[in-house]
Scaffold this motif. Sequence first.
Motif, PDB file in Angstrom:
ATOM      1  N   THR A 129     -68.238  42.944   8.656  1.00  0.00           N
ATOM      2  CA  THR A 129     -69.220  43.969   8.468  1.00  0.00           C
ATOM      3  C   THR A 129     -69.842  44.654   9.507  1.00  0.00           C
ATOM      4  O   THR A 129     -70.144  46.004   9.543  1.00  0.00           O
ATOM      5  CB  THR A 129     -70.419  43.207   7.772  1.00  0.00           C
ATOM      6  OG1 THR A 129     -70.018  42.499   6.558  1.00  0.00           O
ATOM      7  CG2 THR A 129     -71.698  43.969   7.613  1.00  0.00           C
ATOM      8  N   THR A 184     -67.445  40.132   0.571  1.00  0.00           N
ATOM      9  CA  THR A 184     -67.810  41.253   1.339  1.00  0.00           C
ATOM     10  C   THR A 184     -68.186  42.028   0.317  1.00  0.00           C
ATOM     11  O   THR A 184     -68.209  41.940  -0.842  1.00  0.00           O
ATOM     12  CB  THR A 184     -66.526  41.840   1.876  1.00  0.00           C
ATOM     13  OG1 THR A 184     -66.669  42.870   2.584  1.00  0.00           O
ATOM     14  CG2 THR A 184     -65.437  41.902   0.684  1.00  0.00           C
ATOM     15  N   HIS A 185     -68.885  43.245   0.874  1.00  0.00           N
ATOM     16  CA  HIS A 185     -69.510  44.314   0.090  1.00  0.00           C
ATOM     17  C   HIS A 185     -68.151  45.563  -0.084  1.00  0.00           C
ATOM     18  O   HIS A 185     -68.396  46.504  -0.582  1.00  0.00           O
ATOM     19  CB  HIS A 185     -70.725  44.844   0.434  1.00  0.00           C
ATOM     20  CG  HIS A 185     -70.714  45.477   1.989  1.00  0.00           C
ATOM     21  ND1 HIS A 185     -70.880  44.767   2.998  1.00  0.00           N
ATOM     22  CD2 HIS A 185     -70.669  46.655   1.984  1.00  0.00           C
ATOM     23  CE1 HIS A 185     -70.796  45.532   3.928  1.00  0.00           C
ATOM     24  NE2 HIS A 185     -70.567  46.658   3.534  1.00  0.00           N
ATOM     25  N   GLN A 226     -70.469  35.756   9.212  1.00  0.00           N
ATOM     26  CA  GLN A 226     -70.849  36.998   9.358  1.00  0.00           C
ATOM     27  C   GLN A 226     -71.164  37.420  10.828  1.00  0.00           C
ATOM     28  O   GLN A 226     -70.543  38.383  11.408  1.00  0.00           O
ATOM     29  CB  GLN A 226     -72.171  37.666   8.481  1.00  0.00           C
ATOM     30  CG  GLN A 226     -72.283  39.023   8.343  1.00  0.00           C
ATOM     31  CD  GLN A 226     -73.101  39.394   7.663  1.00  0.00           C
ATOM     32  OE1 GLN A 226     -73.665  38.628   6.620  1.00  0.00           O
ATOM     33  NE2 GLN A 226     -73.551  40.713   7.683  1.00  0.00           N
ATOM     34  N   GLU A 254     -68.335  37.871   5.112  1.00  0.00           N
ATOM     35  CA  GLU A 254     -68.541  39.195   5.605  1.00  0.00           C
ATOM     36  C   GLU A 254     -68.140  39.223   7.063  1.00  0.00           C
ATOM     37  O   GLU A 254     -68.536  39.530   7.927  1.00  0.00           O
ATOM     38  CB  GLU A 254     -70.087  39.736   5.763  1.00  0.00           C
ATOM     39  CG  GLU A 254     -70.585  39.495   4.101  1.00  0.00           C
ATOM     40  CD  GLU A 254     -70.652  40.920   3.610  1.00  0.00           C
ATOM     41  OE1 GLU A 254     -69.846  41.772   4.065  1.00  0.00           O
ATOM     42  OE2 GLU A 254     -71.266  41.024   2.624  1.00  0.00           O
TER      43      GLU A 254
END
Length: 689
Positions: free
Chosen positions: A178, A207-208, A92, A175
Motif C-alpha cells: 500500500t 488489498t484494495h 502493512q 496490504e
Amino acid sequence: MSILEVKDLTVTFPGGIEAVRGVNYSVSRGEVLGIVGESGSGKSVTSLAVMGLLPRNAVVSGSVKLHGRELLGMPEDDQIKVRGKTISMIFQDPLSAFTPVYTIGDQIAEAVRIHQKVGKDKAARRAVELLDLVGIPHPGVRAKAFPHEFSGGMRQRAMIAMAIANDPDLLICDEPTTALDVTIQAQVLEVLKTAQRETGAGIVMITHDLGVIAGMADRVLVMYAGKPVEQGPVDELYYRPRMPYTMGLLASIPRIDGEEGPLVPIEGNPPSPAALPPGCPFAPRCPMKIDACDDEEPPLTEIGGGRHVACIRSREIEHKGLTGADVFPVPVIPPNDVVRIPREQRPTVLELNDLIRHYPLMKGAVFKRRVGTVHAVDGISFDIAEGETLALVGESGCGKTTTLQQIMQLEPPQSGRIVVLGKDSGKLGKEDRKALRGDLQIVFQDPMAALDPRMPVGDIVAEPLRAHGRKNVDQRVAELLTLVGLDPSYAERYPQHFSGGQRQRIGIARALALEPKMLVLDEPVSALDVSIQAGVINLLEELKNTLGLSYLFVAHDLAVVRHLADRVAVMYLGRIAEIGTVENVYDRPAHPYTQALLSAIPLPDPEMERTRKRILLEGDLPSPADPPSGCRFRTRCPKFARLSEAERRRCVDEEPSVVRLANAVDHGAACHYAEEIEVITASDDQEEK
C-alpha cells in the motif's frame, strides 16, 4: 486438501459492533486467495482473527482450522508455536512491525531460533540467506543495519524474509504494497512470488488494489460491511461480476490503458458496523435497488462454477450481461472551452526555468558542520498553460514535494526562476505576494491533517475569505459546499464527522474560496478508496472545465494521472527525465525510467497481467545527497547493461538534458539513447517475437 478453513467467522467488539459477520473461505497449498473491499469492510480484522492477534475485548466465534487443527480457543503457548512456523503474516507497515532497537538480521535470526533448534551462528547465516533471497543488496552488511536505516521497499522485503524464515504453509499478506512506490511494489510482488515458489505456501492477499489481485490471485473474495458478497475464480469475477458492488469497484478503477473521460464512482459511503441498514447493506448505494432489497440481507448463494453471490438480482445481471458502466450512472462532465484554443496561443499561468533547491547536510549535535549537500531539485524547467493540467510524477524522494514548496512559498528561489500568473516570485513585495496567494491555492494529500479538528467546516472554508477581507462570507461558504457536492447544512459539523472523500471535498472547497486561477494538487486522492477516489477525480475534472482552472497535479499513481492530466513530467532524483502530452508519454515512452514506471503499474485485467512484460528496476533510489555522476538513472537502468563500453562511458561522464524527440511536437526525454517503445500492453510473447 485445504491448508486453512475458515467457517462462519464472526468478530464482535464492545458495544455489540460486529466488524466481521460470518466469513467463510478456504486456501489450498500453492493457491492465492485475494480478499478485496473498501476500508472498514472487515478484511484486516478477519486476518488478525485468524492469526489470534485481536485485542482481548474482541469476541471471536466460528471456526478457523489450520491443517484440520482448530486455532480459535487454542492456548497462547500453542498459538506461539504455530505463528511464524506454520502460518505467517506480512503486515502493512513494516516499520512498526520491526523492533527499532534490534538489527534486521537479529530479528530474522530470532524468528528462526524460536521455531528451530539451531545455534546463533547458523541462525545468523540463515538470516543473510533470506535477505539475499528477497533481493536485499549486500545482505551480509545489511543484516547488521537497523530498521530505520532501510527504505520502505527494503523493510517490506525484510518483513517477507522474516515471514518465510521457517517455510510456513500459509502466508497472510495484509496490504503489503500500500505505502510503496509502484516500482518498489513490482519488486515486492516479485519477491512474494519467489517466496511462494520456494515454500509452496498458500497465500491470502488482502488489498484494495484490484490490479495487484488480477496478477496474483487464483480466487477472489469481495467483502462489504463485514460479510463476503461475492466469491469465485479471478477470471470469472473480473470479466463477469454478478454483484453490483463488485461491478462498481471494477468500473471505478482508473486504468493506464483506459480511455479518457469520467470514471464511474460508487456514490455514498460504506455503512458503520454499529448502524447497518435493514436488508442488504449495499442497498443505499446500489443503483439496482428494489423494495425487496430492504426486506432481508441476502445470503451468499452458490451459483455454480465455484461462484458465490449475495444479491437477489444476480440472475438478472447474468441474463442481461450487465457491466458496471451499465448499472452505475456515468457522470456527464461539461467540456472545457479553453482547450479549443491551441496551447501555444493560451497564456502561461506557471513557468519554471532551471529551478534549483539544495539543502546543506549537517553533522554534529553542538558544533554543527556541513558534510554534504542534498540535491533535492537540481535544475528543472516546465510551464503550464491556462486551462491545462500538468502532472508531476516519480518515486518518493525524486523532488516533487520540494518543487511544490518552492512554488507555493512565492519567494525568490535559491537559483532559477519561478513565474506565477506573469509575476516573477523573486520580485514580489509583501503585499503583492499576499494578493497573488488568492490566485494560487493548494489541496493537500491528507485532508484530516489539513483541516483543524477544533473548527466547524463552515469556519474552515470561510477562513481564507475573512483573511482577505471578503464580504458575504456565509453565502459564499454555502455556494462552495454546494459546488463540491456537499449539503450547505454540513457547515455546522466538524471534520471528524465526515468520511475521507467528503473531507477532501471540504479541502477543495476551501482552496476554491478566493476564486483562484490555479490549484496545486498534492496527491489529493492517494488516501482514498478507489470507489470514493473516482468521485473526487470527476469533481476535479468538472471544476477545471467549469471554472477555467489550471492544475499542477503531483501524484505517484500514473493511472489517475492518465485520466486527469493533459501533460506529464516524470522526475527522477531532482531532474526531469521525460515530459510531454499524456498520449505521447504513456503510449510511446522514450526514457527507460518512464518505461519501467508504466510497466510496473498493475492492470485490473487477469489475462493481460499474466502475459505483460515487466521491467523491474534493481535496488532503491540513490541518495539525493550523493547522486551518481553523468546520467542519474544509470545505476538502475536496464538499458545501461546492453550498451557498448563507449556508450556506457558517455552515460557515466555526461549528464543528459531534456531533448525533443524526432517527429514529436510535445515530447522530450533526458536520455542519450532515448527510444520510444510500447510498454503498457507489451507481453512476453511480443518481446520474444
